[in-house]
Every structure is written in structure tokens, then in C-alpha cells.
Design a protein around this motif. Structure first.
Motif, mmCIF file in Angstrom:
data_model
loop_
_atom_site.group_PDB
_atom_site.id
_atom_site.type_symbol
_atom_site.label_atom_id
_atom_site.label_comp_id
_atom_site.label_asym_id
_atom_site.label_seq_id
_atom_site.Cartn_x
_atom_site.Cartn_y
_atom_site.Cartn_z
ATOM 1 N N ILE A 196 25.420 51.159 40.627
ATOM 2 C CA ILE A 196 24.750 52.357 40.085
ATOM 3 C C ILE A 196 24.329 52.394 38.889
ATOM 4 O O ILE A 196 23.276 52.820 38.690
ATOM 5 C CB ILE A 196 25.693 53.618 40.589
ATOM 6 C CG1 ILE A 196 26.253 53.436 41.929
ATOM 7 C CG2 ILE A 196 25.139 54.972 40.524
ATOM 8 C CD1 ILE A 196 27.150 54.449 42.655
ATOM 9 N N SER A 197 25.205 52.245 37.849
ATOM 10 C CA SER A 197 24.821 52.702 36.683
ATOM 11 C C SER A 197 24.372 51.225 35.921
ATOM 12 O O SER A 197 24.074 51.248 34.742
ATOM 13 C CB SER A 197 26.384 53.102 35.723
ATOM 14 O OG SER A 197 27.241 52.073 35.917
ATOM 15 N N ARG A 198 24.501 50.011 36.559
ATOM 16 C CA ARG A 198 24.363 48.846 36.138
ATOM 17 C C ARG A 198 25.095 48.619 34.907
ATOM 18 O O ARG A 198 24.502 47.822 33.974
ATOM 19 C CB ARG A 198 22.644 48.707 35.671
ATOM 20 C CG ARG A 198 21.749 48.989 36.914
ATOM 21 C CD ARG A 198 20.184 48.523 36.426
ATOM 22 N NE ARG A 198 19.563 48.521 37.866
ATOM 23 C CZ ARG A 198 18.348 48.141 37.833
ATOM 24 N NH1 ARG A 198 17.580 47.836 36.765
ATOM 25 N NH2 ARG A 198 17.710 48.389 39.106
ATOM 26 N N GLU A 199 26.116 48.882 34.759
ATOM 27 C CA GLU A 199 27.222 48.476 33.718
ATOM 28 C C GLU A 199 28.161 47.498 33.928
ATOM 29 O O GLU A 199 28.610 47.399 34.966
ATOM 30 C CB GLU A 199 27.958 49.755 33.434
ATOM 31 C CG GLU A 199 28.809 49.918 32.298
ATOM 32 C CD GLU A 199 29.770 51.265 32.145
ATOM 33 O OE1 GLU A 199 30.183 51.493 31.063
ATOM 34 O OE2 GLU A 199 30.026 51.783 33.252
ATOM 35 N N TRP A 200 28.044 46.633 32.976
ATOM 36 C CA TRP A 200 29.082 45.366 32.919
ATOM 37 C C TRP A 200 30.207 45.684 32.161
ATOM 38 O O TRP A 200 29.970 46.299 30.849
ATOM 39 C CB TRP A 200 28.364 44.087 32.329
ATOM 40 C CG TRP A 200 26.912 43.721 33.334
ATOM 41 C CD1 TRP A 200 25.800 44.228 33.166
ATOM 42 C CD2 TRP A 200 26.944 42.750 34.390
ATOM 43 N NE1 TRP A 200 25.014 43.845 34.176
ATOM 44 C CE2 TRP A 200 25.591 42.791 34.761
ATOM 45 C CE3 TRP A 200 27.795 41.790 34.876
ATOM 46 C CZ2 TRP A 200 25.189 41.900 35.989
ATOM 47 C CZ3 TRP A 200 27.437 40.926 35.914
ATOM 48 C CH2 TRP A 200 26.166 41.029 36.152
ATOM 49 N N LEU A 201 31.342 45.543 32.649
ATOM 50 C CA LEU A 201 32.628 45.706 31.890
ATOM 51 C C LEU A 201 33.532 44.283 32.078
ATOM 52 O O LEU A 201 33.701 43.771 33.119
ATOM 53 C CB LEU A 201 33.312 47.134 32.000
ATOM 54 C CG LEU A 201 32.490 48.584 31.989
ATOM 55 C CD1 LEU A 201 33.373 49.402 32.670
ATOM 56 C CD2 LEU A 201 32.303 48.576 30.284
ATOM 57 N N LYS A 202 34.208 44.197 30.919
ATOM 58 C CA LYS A 202 35.236 43.082 30.853
ATOM 59 C C LYS A 202 36.445 43.503 31.573
ATOM 60 O O LYS A 202 36.824 44.841 31.188
ATOM 61 C CB LYS A 202 35.317 42.398 29.516
ATOM 62 C CG LYS A 202 34.256 41.836 29.256
ATOM 63 C CD LYS A 202 34.614 40.955 27.773
ATOM 64 C CE LYS A 202 33.295 40.079 27.416
ATOM 65 N NZ LYS A 202 33.459 39.367 26.007
ATOM 66 N N VAL A 203 37.383 42.941 32.448
ATOM 67 C CA VAL A 203 38.609 43.314 33.015
ATOM 68 C C VAL A 203 39.612 43.013 32.114
ATOM 69 O O VAL A 203 39.590 41.822 31.829
ATOM 70 C CB VAL A 203 38.600 43.068 34.256
ATOM 71 C CG1 VAL A 203 39.933 43.441 34.993
ATOM 72 C CG2 VAL A 203 37.504 43.350 35.301
ATOM 73 N N PRO A 204 40.646 43.972 31.818
ATOM 74 C CA PRO A 204 41.715 43.346 30.980
ATOM 75 C C PRO A 204 42.765 42.635 31.835
ATOM 76 O O PRO A 204 42.579 42.639 32.988
ATOM 77 C CB PRO A 204 42.500 44.755 31.003
ATOM 78 C CG PRO A 204 41.808 45.789 31.701
ATOM 79 C CD PRO A 204 40.639 45.300 31.996
ATOM 80 N N GLY A 205 43.285 41.481 31.123
ATOM 81 C CA GLY A 205 44.124 40.645 31.822
ATOM 82 C C GLY A 205 45.371 41.389 32.566
ATOM 83 O O GLY A 205 45.972 42.285 32.024
ATOM 84 N N CYS A 206 45.697 40.710 33.709
ATOM 85 C CA CYS A 206 46.758 41.024 34.631
ATOM 86 C C CYS A 206 47.898 40.231 34.439
ATOM 87 O O CYS A 206 48.139 39.129 34.725
ATOM 88 C CB CYS A 206 46.499 41.207 36.027
ATOM 89 S SG CYS A 206 48.006 41.859 37.158
ATOM 90 N N PHE A 207 49.266 41.025 34.118
ATOM 91 C CA PHE A 207 50.392 40.004 33.838
ATOM 92 C C PHE A 207 51.229 39.922 35.217
ATOM 93 O O PHE A 207 51.326 41.005 35.757
ATOM 94 C CB PHE A 207 51.138 40.457 32.818
ATOM 95 C CG PHE A 207 50.593 40.281 31.306
ATOM 96 C CD1 PHE A 207 50.764 39.317 30.638
ATOM 97 C CD2 PHE A 207 49.704 41.196 30.953
ATOM 98 C CE1 PHE A 207 50.213 39.152 29.534
ATOM 99 C CE2 PHE A 207 49.017 41.126 29.692
ATOM 100 C CZ PHE A 207 49.515 39.811 28.647
ATOM 101 N N VAL A 208 51.496 38.776 35.585
ATOM 102 C CA VAL A 208 52.310 38.456 36.882
ATOM 103 C C VAL A 208 53.821 38.592 36.294
ATOM 104 O O VAL A 208 54.151 38.984 35.160
ATOM 105 C CB VAL A 208 52.064 37.028 37.076
ATOM 106 C CG1 VAL A 208 50.610 36.714 37.603
ATOM 107 C CG2 VAL A 208 52.528 36.103 36.186
ATOM 108 N N PRO A 209 54.772 38.892 37.202
ATOM 109 C CA PRO A 209 56.245 39.184 36.836
ATOM 110 C C PRO A 209 56.708 38.165 35.936
ATOM 111 O O PRO A 209 57.476 38.695 34.948
ATOM 112 C CB PRO A 209 56.825 39.358 38.393
ATOM 113 C CG PRO A 209 55.711 39.662 39.248
ATOM 114 C CD PRO A 209 54.575 39.210 38.729
ATOM 115 N N ARG A 210 56.286 37.131 35.939
ATOM 116 C CA ARG A 210 56.755 36.136 35.148
ATOM 117 C C ARG A 210 56.156 36.032 33.580
ATOM 118 O O ARG A 210 56.732 35.443 32.600
ATOM 119 C CB ARG A 210 56.677 34.653 35.567
ATOM 120 C CG ARG A 210 57.495 34.408 36.730
ATOM 121 C CD ARG A 210 56.866 33.111 37.439
ATOM 122 N NE ARG A 210 57.446 32.600 38.683
ATOM 123 C CZ ARG A 210 57.001 31.986 39.625
ATOM 124 N NH1 ARG A 210 55.864 31.327 39.302
ATOM 125 N NH2 ARG A 210 57.571 31.840 40.772
ATOM 126 N N GLY A 211 55.286 36.886 33.271
ATOM 127 C CA GLY A 211 54.734 37.298 32.121
ATOM 128 C C GLY A 211 53.471 36.435 31.856
ATOM 129 O O GLY A 211 52.776 36.698 30.693
#
Length: 468
Positions: A433-448
Motif C-alpha cells: 500500500i505505502s510502498r515502504e521497505w523496512l529492515k526487520v530486527p533480528g529474532c533470538f532463538v531460546p539459545r540466544g
């Protein structure tokens, strides 16, 4: 305390709703037994053209979590607590200069005590209407306040309020190569990851999210034997009955609703490369084979398993590579169609997407050593792909000279792209809709360890009341 912060947020939502729909009718005074001595309400200054007073919640003394609901529903009595504006932290200590300025004639605002009758026996339907409009993550924090709030998920009236609210941005349920046994959900509105506990799946079994509809996610075990459907938010779960056609090869899966919500039921279609297919109907709780693949559709189906099926109404669209194009199936009429549509040149890792009935195509465009993500739209009149957007050049420079592979998840106007090479990993969202590109923050698994390389996943609309 955390409970107080939650209450402040609820009161802020209630204020906005009162401004929109007006205050409830006056009711008799609260009984003396109510714990109203903890609250103190004042009227805030407002512009001359504002016809509705705005109210704020005071600081609350230490009390049990079960008392919070009664505090919101009760009327306020006079006290000595200082007022706070909604969504703002407590005011800091004022300097002597500021205190002296307030003592000057005409500088002290007139404060009025809020009428007790306004908050006594606050209308339940208005309360549920406000709670239904809270962000999903906020609602689940509020559930821990008291039994009353926790029971809202089982309320029929609350379900009706939720159904009246237009769906927000979809979430993404993802599985990564680093940890195939655990999923993670990403909310692009708050840009936060959530770690669901999918306790219904058999232990040590890898189940892949393959489709979604109406807040439900369809899983298929990695051996392509059993299907499961669940609501990742509420853990509403169902294991589907065994299929009548025993196909252990890879299959493509699509899912649609019978109506506007899961209350009317849903259907799931799987199709194999040899043209075998079946449809599951949740109302009948059984699989059926409505017919056979028409002769005008070339077999075997060289399906693009990187691309999940997308739905437009009751029709599912699957991508195929030989011949290039799309195969569709209408879940109501049972009609198959084939569209021969050559793909754009030098485009790889193709994935279908959809937005407001428009079929989109996402792929990697590579020329020499340069690689860029491009978005295409299918022109209905010519049945040709037209480029409508591409990733910013400054981001594409990171891919120069690298062999990039892409996994694309998405539907309904929001995409998540997992871009990977030996030297880098990138997670990016794209808003059609907005034609916006955004970087996604990293996701940490339970082991870190950071998880960045998405193996598979699906987009789904978070829905509190969807049941499997």
C-alpha cells in the motif's frame, strides 16, 4: 506497576471512545463498599469546541490484580492522588521557579471532580468494544489482570465486536533453517517478534506452516502425511482426518474461508504434481475429491513450491514453471483454470502475492553482478506482468557480486523477504500500500542465537476469536 500501566492504556482508549460516541447515561451513585477511595478524577482543560470532557486515571496504591477490573468499572471518589494524562509517565518534580509561577494570580487552572455516576456500572458492551480495538499483544498482557478480562475470549458479544473491526496488518509465522522445531511470529506493526508455544504438535515432529485463512494457520508435517490447523494466538487446535488419497510426494496447499470468518467454516486444498487433489471441508470434517484435473491442463504440474498459493475470494492461485503461468481452482464451483503467462526475463526465486484482488509477483532481478528485488503486477487485460516497484538502490548495493537466494512470505498487502548469501543475511518487509521497505530486527532463538534465514512460513491475520 505493570497493572497500573495497563489500566492507564485502557482508560486512554476509553477516553477516545467516549469522545466519539459520547458519555454513557448517568446512573445512581456507587455503593459505599466499592474500593473507590483509591481513585481521584479531575477534568482536564480542553479547547472551547470540545464538547466532551476528558478524564484521566490517578496513581493507584498497591492492590491485588483482581481489584483492577473493579477499579475501572467503579466511580471515582475524592482523594489525594495526583492526576496523570493517559499514555504519559508520571510528572517529574517541579522546580521552585515553576512552583512560584503557578502561585501567581490567574495561573492556577480550575479543577473539577469527576462525577461518580459516569464510571459506576460502565456499559459492558462499550467496555468490550474498546478492548476489542486494542493491539493484539496489549490484549494478551491485559488478560493476566483478572479473571473477567481473561474470559473475554469466550464471550460471544466480544467475538462480535472483534468481527466488526477491519483486519490490521498480517503477522508472519516463520520457521528457520537453524531451528526447524520452533516457530516465531513477527508483528510488522510493532516490529516485534513473539515466541509462540505450539504445544499441540507431537514432540520432535517438524510441522511446516503451508497456508492460512481467517486467523488460522494450516501445518503439514515434513513427511507430508498429516495436516493440522491452529490459531497460534489462542492455541485452538485440530488434527485433520487422514486423507483418502495416499500421496507422500510434495504437495501445494491453499486455504479459504466459507464466509467472512471461521464461524462459517473453511476449506483446504492440496494438489500434487500428478494432478491428484483433495478438498477438506471443516463443516463436514472430511476430505473429498470433487472431480479430476481437466484435460486442457498440462500434466505433470511443475509447481513452484517456493511460492505459496494466494487466495482471492474463493479462488486459489498456484504458480507453475512449465509452461510458465498460473493454475487456479475455485473452491465453490470446483473449476480448474490455466493461464499461460511468461515470467519477466532474468527473474529468479519467483513468488506470488495478492493485494485487494490484484495478483502480484516478487522476484530477484539479476543483471551481470547486480541483483535487486522487484515487484510486478499482473495486468488483467493483457495477462502480462508489469513492474510496479523495486527495492531501493542503496540496499541493492549490498547484494552486488553476491549469489543471493530469496524466500518470500506474504499476502494481503504485506511481504516479508528473507535474503541470504554466504556473506550476509537480511530480513525485509515490504508494504504494497505505502510502498515502504523496512529492515526487520533480528529474532533470538531460546539459545540466544539470532535467527535470520527463514526456511518457510506464511502470513496470517491475527484473530482472537478464530477457532479451528
Amino acid at each position: 506497576m505493570e497493572g497500573l500501566a495497563m489500566l492507564r492504556q485502557v482508560i486512554g482508549q476509553l477516553q477516545e471512545h467516549l469522545q466519539l460516541y459520547g458519555s454513557p447515561p448517568l446512573l445512581p451513585p456507587a455503593p459505599p463498599s466499592s474500593p473507590l477511595h483509591l481513585l481521584h478524577f479531575h477534568q482536564l482543560p480542553h479547547p472551547p469546541d470540545d464538547h466532551h470532557p476528558r478524564w484521566c486515571l490517578a496513581n493507584v496504591d498497591d492492590t491485588s490484580a483482581d481489584d483492577y477490573y473493579s477499579l475501572v468499572m467503579a466511580a471515582g471518589k475524592s482523594g489525594s492522588c495526583k492526576m496523570l494524562e493517559p499514555f504519559k509517565p508520571p510528572p517529574s518534580k517541579k522546580s521552585r521557579k515553576e512552583r512560584n509561577r503557578e502561585k501567581l494570580p490567574g495561573s492556577t487552572p480550575t479543577l473539577e471532580v469527576m462525577e461518580q455516576e459516569i464510571w459506576k456500572e460502565f456499559p459492558e458492551d462499550l467496555f468490550e468494544a474498546v478492548i476489542a480495538r486494542l493491539p493484539i499483544a496489549t490484549f494478551f498482557r491485559f488478560r493476566s489482570v483478572c479473571r473477567k478480562w481473561n474470559s473475554l475470549l469466550d464471550s460471544q458479544s466480544f467475538s462480535q465486536h472483534c468481527a466488526e473491526i477491519p483486519p490490521a496488518n498480517p503477522w508472519f509465522y516463520t520457521i528457520t533453517h537453524e531451528n526447524m522445531n520452533f516457530g516465531a511470529m513477527y508483528d510488522p506493526s510493532t516490529r516485534k517478534w513473539h515466541q509462540p508455544t505450539i504445544s499441540f504438535l507431537p514432540s520432535k515432529m517438524i510441522a511446516l506452516p503451508v497456508a492460512s485463512a481467517g486467523g488460522l494457520v494450516c501445518f503439514l508435517d515434513i513427511g507430508h502425511r498429516n495436516f493440522y490447523v491452529c490459531n497460534p494466538l489462542t492455541q485452538s487446535f485440530k488434527e485433520l482426518p487422514a486423507r483418502s488419497v495416499k500421496v507422500w510426494s510434495r504437495v501445494a496447499v491453499g486455504m479459504t474461508l466459507n464466509g467472512n470468518s471461521t464461524s462459517g467454516g473453511y476449506k483446504i486444498l492440496w494438489v500434487g504434481c500428478d494432478g491428484e487433489y483433495e478438498v477438506y471441508d471443516s463443516v463436514k470434517n472430511s476430505w473429498s475429491r470433487p472431480g479430476s484435473m481437466p484435460s486442457n491442463i498440462k500434466l505433470p504440474l511443475s509447481l513452484n513450491f517456493r511460492s505459496q498459493a494466494v487466495s482471492v475470494g474463493s479462488t486459489l492461485y498456484f504458480m507453475r514453471s512449465d509452461p510458465e503461468g498460473i493454475v487456479s481452482y475455485n473452491m465453490v464451483t470446483g473449476v480448474w483454470k490455466q493461464f499461460i503467462i511468461p515470467g519477466p526475463l532474468q527473474l529468479s526465486d519467483l513468488t506470488l502475492a495478492e493485494y485487494e484482488g490484484r495478483i502480484m509477483l516478487v522476484g530477484l532481478l539479476t543483471k551481470n553482478a547486480a541483483t535487486c528485488v522487484c515487484i510486478w503486477e499482473l495486468q488483467k487485460m493483457t495477462l502480462l506482468w508489469k513492474e510496479v516497484d523495486r527495492m531501493p538502490n542503496i540496499w541493492c548495493l549490498e547484494f552486488y557480486g553476491k549469489h543471493i537466494r530469496m524466500t518470500c512470505l506474504g499476502n494481503k498487502g504485506m511481504l516479508m523477504l528473507s535474503l541470504r548469501s554466504r556473506q550476509m543475511n537480511r530480513l525485509v518487509t515490504y508494504n504494497v500500500i505505502s510502498r515502504e521497505w523496512l529492515k526487520v530486527p533480528g529474532c533470538f532463538v531460546p539459545r540466544g542465537r539470532k535467527r535470520q534465514w527463514i526456511a518457510c512460513g506464511t502470513a496470517f491475520y491475527p484473530c482472537l476469536t478464530a477457532t479451528a
